[in-house]
Structure formats: structure tokens, C-alpha cells
Scaffold this active site. Structure first.
Site, PDB file in Angstrom:
ATOM      1  N   VAL A 482      -9.345  -3.362   3.069  1.00 15.93           N
ATOM      2  CA  VAL A 482      -9.236  -4.792   2.341  1.00 15.93           C
ATOM      3  C   VAL A 482     -10.214  -5.253   2.570  1.00 15.93           C
ATOM      4  O   VAL A 482     -11.555  -4.773   2.563  1.00 15.93           O
ATOM      5  CB  VAL A 482      -8.942  -4.198   3.783  1.00 15.93           C
ATOM      6  N   ASP A 606      -5.235  -1.070 -14.012  1.00 12.78           N
ATOM      7  CA  ASP A 606      -4.877  -1.795 -12.994  1.00 12.78           C
ATOM      8  C   ASP A 606      -4.739  -3.076 -13.926  1.00 12.78           C
ATOM      9  O   ASP A 606      -4.885  -3.764 -12.182  1.00 12.78           O
ATOM     10  CB  ASP A 606      -5.161  -1.036 -11.877  1.00 12.78           C
TER      11      ASP A 606
END
Length: 783
Positions: A482, A606
Site C-alpha cells: 500500500v 506492468d
């Protein structure tokens, strides 16, 4: 932006029959249409479904009892069937996929520069006609090729295939049964034909005066056409020893041959849109409800109620305004808004009007109605062919050095992207045992010595900076944890990525966290570029792994495009084409640095809109290197290697996903999806409509419109239609660039240097109110 490519696909094979094209023409097993049968080890009836976002293939066979979507969520223009094989031409004509009776798929053909307009299947051959100006025949099973004549109609039977040569309207035949092929070709030598349908040992077709002509062996009445008159039939199908035709007057079906065994009471009073034949049975698509019924001796004992196919399209859905003969009724609902079904020309029995004066003068020596009609046909064909050539020329100029592909994104581990305001989550992460080895490739340094370029922080300092990692400070998620906003003691705003905690009892997840942390630390410690997010420092205490980056004030590109609070705004800085192109160029420059200037080169793996961040000056930067891998050392020729696929659904390269072969072109594919997001405002995977339909990829949504020259239909309404010519050309250039980036095969995609050059040109056009970019200036060259 006026090249209607999809309409070229539909018109190409009917150029010489503009005044009376058949509504559906099928040979044994099938020439390509929206209805087909596969016979042999099992009898299967297939059609292209209507009223759904995807024009997918649905099949029924006796043993299954229920229909089967053989290639879900993929659109097809046409299908054909034969002996133990079914094939489909994907939308746009660039790919042909075939299935055996167990429905195992195999891609038979893929070529973005030579699309296929029609295919035909018999017992020993599969042949197609390309959509280029020469309309050459390509065969993949049976005889491998046929000459270089321009073919406008093709059909396959038992052991042979036939086609109609455009220049002469003569029938030519070939195949493994050369004697049969030669005999049938010889019997048609004095006939001028516009279409042909091959059967068992015969062939039937429409001639240039509208009559049905059958030639070959007349063993079971195959050559005895009932009620034969000029323009009396609008569609034909042929089987082993029978033929059926759709009467133009009322669309009812009449069959002949087969020793009379093909008469069926169930055909009385029923209108059909199309018909198709197997060896000893036939099937038709009913006009009333677009359902399918079958008949004939080979269908005896079957129960029609068990053929539970959904509604089948009466014709292909193409991106065209159907200006030639109008739009088919119910076209919008049948195609679910994805194109139109064009109405077949001359669906009535009315004799065409006389030719214009110029054509009449050219035919002044003709005798009788047949010659007059033939002259008119030729005149119409010339006009039609001229228009076709113009369209193909425009297409070739626009895409002279480009290759196009329309693909559907794979779903990894069965996951789908959630329709939410948060960035999409990764559905599959690669466990990399060699990440520590990668860190030593640069100069043999270990992580402990990377503090020379990245500061090492105490965990307690980062706890204080984020207010104990409070939810109020949470701003996103990265490849291994996170992300929180924090403020360092010196006043600097930073983004702190914290690896997932509590994974000590889950070795795989712990290893993934370690690998992602190691990877980002290795790469970011040595990469310095204005279009890459800068690493400030790191923390490595006990099982805590944290990375500290400079804070990107304006968040992620994904949020500007897709977050609900931003979607509803019309005053965003990114709601201008110039700014969107600038952000795209910034990201492309960052990726180009990774591919071409980092030593060794780096593959990000990605690339997605949530990994393109925007700083306070509205400069785009590439972030999140948790999945990145190093490429080969300088001088190495091997830039592809087997690597287990990883990435995010909707962005992952289909070639990489399917073959586990990683190259820099995988990043190119991801960037292509981002470009389509910028153009359309759609997520990489989204729901097309509010009726709970299956998710759709932005690639599947946007590429057909770009190919058809209908870009304006898919542009993000928040930005609107480009008002200036130069800006419109810039947006078009970005669209063509994106289309090339999402080609199915990596070798057909451009390099990052090519992409940067095109985006630079597009941004320059936005700054130049007098600039104009002609289509032939698009300079992408695929490797």
C-alpha cells in the site's frame, strides 16, 4: 478518417454483381456467412449470435443438447464449416480461427496486411480470398494455392474448389480430385458467372443474367433447377447430391436433386434469410425470428426443438453507413450498437432499370435483354470496382507501414477488472527467485551498498511521517504493498510504499514481497530520468520493507480518466487532447529510456494507467518497478526468453500471456492500451452498457472503429471532437499508433522509439494551428 475498411470487407466479393447480389450463397459445408454446419464424426450447426456486444459463435450438436459459445467474447464477421472442421473470420478479416469436433481452437491464419474477405470449406480443402486488390485465393488444406487470378466468388465441394475470375466471369476449379475439377471447369467454359457453389460432383451458380446454372454429373437430379427464371433466386446452397435456393419473390426455399428426398412440409410458407448445406441435409435462418431449422434425409429423426441456438445474425455487423442499399431492419438491436447489417441490394424481383446513356451507347450493338443487362452489369462493376480501389488505396496509404490487430484481452486466473474508482489490482504476480541475482548484474553491489544513491530511513521515522499509516494518508497500492502520503522532518512530501505485513506464515506471499522490494530497489537506485518517478530512500527492518518516493501531486493517470469524482467533472486539466497527448508522450519517453538507454535494458512488465503518475507540473512519470526484469546485456541478440506471465488484466500482452515469451514489445502492448484509454475514456476492461453484460476490453471496443475510419464514435465525450484540422490529425495519429501497439504478435508492434516519434509529431500538430498531417506521414515501422 473516412476509410470505411469494414465495408470493403463486405463488398469485395460481390463487385461484379452489384445489381443482383445473392443474399446468401453457400456450398457444401459452407462459404463464409453467419450460418454454417460441420459434418463428419458429428453434425454441428453454428451461427454468429445476434443482439449481444460480441458477435460470437454459438454452436449446437446433438450430444450437447445446449448451445456452446466456442470462442467467448470474441467477434467474428463470418463462419464456414466442412468435414470435421469449423472456421471463423474474426472481425476485420485479419485472423482465421478453426475448431475440430471437440472445439479445440487453432489459429489458421493471421496477417494484418492481407485480411481475408471470404473462406470456403469442403471435405479436403480450406480456401480463402484475400481482401487486397488482387483477391488471390489462399488454401491451407488440400491444394495449397490457385494461380494469381482475381477471384470474386469461391466455393469448396467434395475434392475440389471453384472460383469466379473477376476479369472474365469465368469459372476456374482446382483440388485434389483434379479430374473432377477439370471436368466441371470445362462445362462452365461458355458461361459468364457471378457466383459459384460446389457440391459433390457438380456445381451451381448465378450467371450474369440472373439464371441459375448447374454443371457436372446429374446422378440425382442435381442439375434440374425448378422454376428457373432471371433473378428468380437470391441465395443457393449445395450438398453432396442436392441444392437449395431462396426464391427472390417471397424468400421461400426450394430444393432439387437428392432424388426428391429434400422436400419438407416444414418449409411451406416460411421465409429465410440464408441457407447452408451439409452432405445430406440443409439448414436455414428464418426471417421471422432469426431462428434456425434443418431438414433433409440426413436430418431425419432429429427434433427441431433441441436445436436451441440463440438468434443468429442475418448478415455481418460492419462499421458502415450502408449507403449502397441501406441498412437492414433491426440492424442496431441485432448488432447491439456495434456496427450495421447492410441490406442486400435488389431484394425484389424487379428487373433493374436500363443503363444510363453512356452505358447504352457502349452497348448499342447488343441484341436482346441478356446483352443489355450484361453491359449494364459491366458498367456497374467498373464503378463499383473503382470505388473499391479508392477505398483500398486510402487504406493502404494510411496503413502503408502498419499492421493492425483486433484482440480480446486474456483473463488471468479467472479474474476480471472491477468497475470501481480504485486502480485495478494485479491478478497475477511472478515469483522471482533470481531477483537478488539481478541486483548484482549492474556492478556486483548488494542491497546494503545501494545507500550510496538512496537514503536509508528508520521505520519509526516513516511511521511518524504517515501518522501511523492512517487510512487518511492512504493514496493507492503498488506491486507489493500500500502507498501512503507522508511528510519527512525536513518538510518534503513523499510517497511511502509499505510491503504487505503479516506474511511470515505464507512463504509464497513473503517471497513475492521480498522480490518486488528487491526489484524496485535495484532498478530505482540506478535509474534517473525526468519521466521516471524518483526513489528517495528505503527502509529494511525485521520483516518491514518500505520504499520512499518523491510525491506526485496530481496522482495517477487512471484516476483522472476513471475515478467517478473526476469523470463527472468537465474542467479537468486532462480534458484536452493536447494535454492527454503530452502525458502519453511523457510516459513513452520514460519507457523508451528503459528499453534503449538503461544498461542493461529493462522491461517494466506492468505498464498501465495507474502506474503513470503526474507531478505538480503536469509531467507524466512511469512508476512501480516491482515486476520489472532486466533484458539481455548490450550486444546480445536474444531479447526474448521464457518467463512466467505477470501483469494486470486488460494490459498484459496476449503473446506473453499465451507463450510466456517476454520481450520489450510486451511494454509496447501495455502502452497501446493506455493510449486507447486516453482516446476513449474507457477502462482497460469495462462493461459496455448497463444491462450487466460480460466485460469488454477497450482494445475490442476501439480498434474496429479506428480501422473503419470511425474514430469520432469512440472519442471521450469529456474532451469532445477536435475542432481544428491539425488537432484532429494529431488525435488520428495517436489512434493509429495505439492500434499498432496492440497487435497480436510482438514482431508486428512498433518500437518505443517509433512511438515517441509519432507522439512528438502529434503534440507538434496540437501546437501548430496551420499544420496538416497526411496519412502517409505515419512513420511507424515494425521490427
Amino acid at each position: 478518417m473516412t476509410t470505411h475498411f469494414a465495408s470493403v470487407v463486405a463488398v469485395a466479393v460481390l463487385t461484379t454483381a452489384l445489381i443482383y447480389p445473392p443474399s446468401a450463397v453457400h456450398a457444401l459445408g459452407g462459404s463464409s456467412a453467419t450460418l454454417a454446419v460441420m459434418y463428419g464424426s458429428t453434425v454441428t450447426v453454428c451461427g454468429i449470435s445476434a443482439g449481444t456486444p460480441f458477435q460470437e459463435i454459438q454452436c449446437w450438436e446433438k450430444r450437447r443438447k445446449t448451445p456452446l459459445a466456442v470462442y467467448p467474447n470474441v467477434s467474428f464477421d463470418s463462419i464456414a464449416g466442412g468435414l470435421d472442421v469449423l472456421c471463423g473470420v474474426r472481425s476485420g478479416g485479419f485472423s482465421v480461427v478453426c475448431w475440430d469436433p471437440s472445439f479445440t481452437p487453432k489459429r489458421l491464419y493471421w496477417n494484418s496486411s492481407t485480411p481475408i474477405s471470404a473462406i470456403s470449406i469442403g471435405d479436403t480443402q480450406i480456401c480463402g480470398v484475400n481482401n487486397q486488390s488482387d483477391h488471390n485465393v489462399i488454401c491451407w488444406r488440400g491444394k495449397k494455392s490457385y494461380g494469381s487470378s482475381e477471384i470474386v466468388s469461391i466455393s469448396s465441394g467434395l475434392g475440389f474448389s471453384c472460383g469466379v475470375v473477376k476479369s472474365s466471369n469465368r469459372v476456374v476449379c482446382w483440388g485434389e480430385d483434379n479430374d473432377k475439377a477439370s471436368a466441371i471447369e470445362s462445362e462452365f467454359k461458355n458461361e459468364s458467372m457471378v457466383s459459384i457453389n460446389a457440391g459433390g460432383s457438380f456445381a451451381c451458380g448465378l450467371n450474369t443474367t440472373g439464371f441459375v446454372v448447374c454443371r457436372g454429373k446429374n446422378l440425382n437430379g442435381e442439375l434440374e433447377v425448378p422454376l428457373n427464371s432471371a433473378y428468380g433466386y437470391s441465395g443457393l446452397s449445395s450438398g453432396q447430391n442436392h441444392s437449395c435456393g431462396i426464391r427472390r419473390l417471397n424468400h421461400t426455399v426450394i430444393c432439387w436433386g437428392g432424388n426428391g428426398a429434400f422436400w419438407s412440409k416444414k418449409l411451406e410458407g416460411i421465409s429465410f434469410e440464408s441457407i447452408v448445406s451439409g452432405l445430406d441435409f440443409a439448414c436455414g435462418l428464418k426471417t421471422s425470428d432469426f431462428s434456425v431449422i434443418c431438414w433433409g434425409p440426413g436430418w431425419a429423426g432429429e427434433d427441431d426443438d433441441k436445436l436451441l441456438l440463440p438468434q443468429i445474425l442475418p448478415g455481418p455487423c460492419i462499421h458502415s453507413n450502408c449507403s449502397e442499399c441501406g441498412v437492414y431492419p433491426q440492424s442496431q438491436s441485432l448488432c447491439s450498437g456495434n456496427g450495421n447489417i447492410c441490406r442486400p441490394c435488389d431484394r425484389s424481383i424487379t428487373i433493374p432499370p436500363p443503363p444510363p446513356p453512356a452505358a447504352a451507347a457502349a452497348a448499342k450493338d447488343s441484341k436482346g435483354l441478356r446483352r443489355g443487362l450484361l453491359a449494364y452489369t459491366i458498367a456497374g462493376s467498373i464503378g463499383g470496382f473503382s470505388g473499391l480501389c479508392t477505398l483500398l488505396y486510402c487504406l493502404c496509404v494510411c496503413l502503408r507501414k502498419q499492421k493492425i490487430h483486433n484482440s480480446v484481452q486474456p483473463t488471468i486466473n479467472g479474474g476480471t477488472q472491477k468497475s470501481s474508482s480504485n486502480p485495478v489490482s494485479r491478478s497475477s504476480t511472478l515469483k522471482r527467485q533470481g531477483s537478488r541475482f539481478m541486483g548484482r548484474q549492474k556492478s556486483g553491489t548488494s542491497s546494503s551498498k545501494r545507500t550510496e544513491t538512496a537514503a536509508e530511513f528508520m521505520f519509526s521515522d516513516l511511521v511518524a511521517a504517515t501518522n501511523c499509516f492512517s487510512l487518511e494518508n492512504k493514496i493507492g497500492a503498488g506491486s507489493f504493498g500500500v502507498v501512503y502520503k507522508g511528510k519527512l522532518p525536513d518538510g518534503r512530501d513523499v510517497a511511502i510504499k509499505r510491503g504487505e505485513t503479516g506474511n511470515n506464515n505464507k512463504p509464497k506471499r513473503f517471497q513475492e514481497k521480498e522480490s518486488a522490494f528487491e526489484s524496485e530497489l535495484v532498478f530505482m537506485s540506478r535509474l534517473h530520468h525526468k519521466h521516471l518517478v524518483k526513489l528517495v530512500g528505503f527502509c529494511e527492518e525485521d520483516d518491514e520493507r518500505l520504499l520512499v518516493y518523491e510525491f506526485m501531486k496530481n496522482g495517477a493517470l487512471y484516476d483522472h480518466l476513471h475515478d467517478k469524482s473526476n469523470v463527472e467533472k468537465s474542467c479537468s486539466v486532462l480534458n484536452s487532447w493536447k494535454m492527454r497527448i503530452k502525458i502519453a508522450l511523457d510516459a513513452a519517453r520514460g519507457i523508451e529510456y528503459l528499453h534503449s538507454y538503461a544498461v542493461p535494458p529493462i522491461i517494466h512488465r506492468d505498464i498501465k494507467s495507474s502506474n503513470i503518475l503526474i507531478d505538480g507540473d503536469w509531467t507524466g512519470r512511469v512508476a512501480d518497478f516491482g515486476l520489472s526484469l532486466m533484458g539481455p546485456a548490450e550486444g546480445s541478440c536474444d531479447y526474448s526468453r521464457p518467463v512466467k506471465a505477470a501483469g494486470t488484466v486488460g494490459y498484459i500482452d496476449p503473446e506473453y500471456y499465451g507463450l510466456n515469451i517476454l520481450t520489450a514489445k510486451s511494454d509496447v502492448y501495455g502502452l497501446g492500451v493506455v493510449l486507447l484509454e486516453l482516446l476513449t475514456g474507457k477502462r482497460a476492461i469495462f462493461k459496455n452498457g448497463n444491462d450487466g453484460v460480460a466485460p469488454m476490453s477497450v482494445v475490442e471496443y476501439a480498434v474496429p472503429a479506428i480501422m473503419a475510419g470511425e474514430l469520432e464514435k469512440i472519442l471521450d465525450g469529456r474532451v469532445g471532437r477536435p475542432e481544428r484540422m491539425a488537432e484532429a490529425e494529431a488525435v488520428e495519429l495517436v489512434a493509429y499508433t495505439a492500434m499498432l501497439c496492440v497487435n497480436l504478435e510482438g514482431k508486428d508492434r512498433p518500437t518505443m522509439a517509433d512511438i515517441v516519434a509519432n507522439l512528438e509529431r502529434a503534440l507538434g500538430l496540437c501546437d501548430d494551428s496551420h499544420g496538416y498531417l497526411s496519412s502517409d506521414e505515419i512513420s511507424i515501422i515494425s521490427e
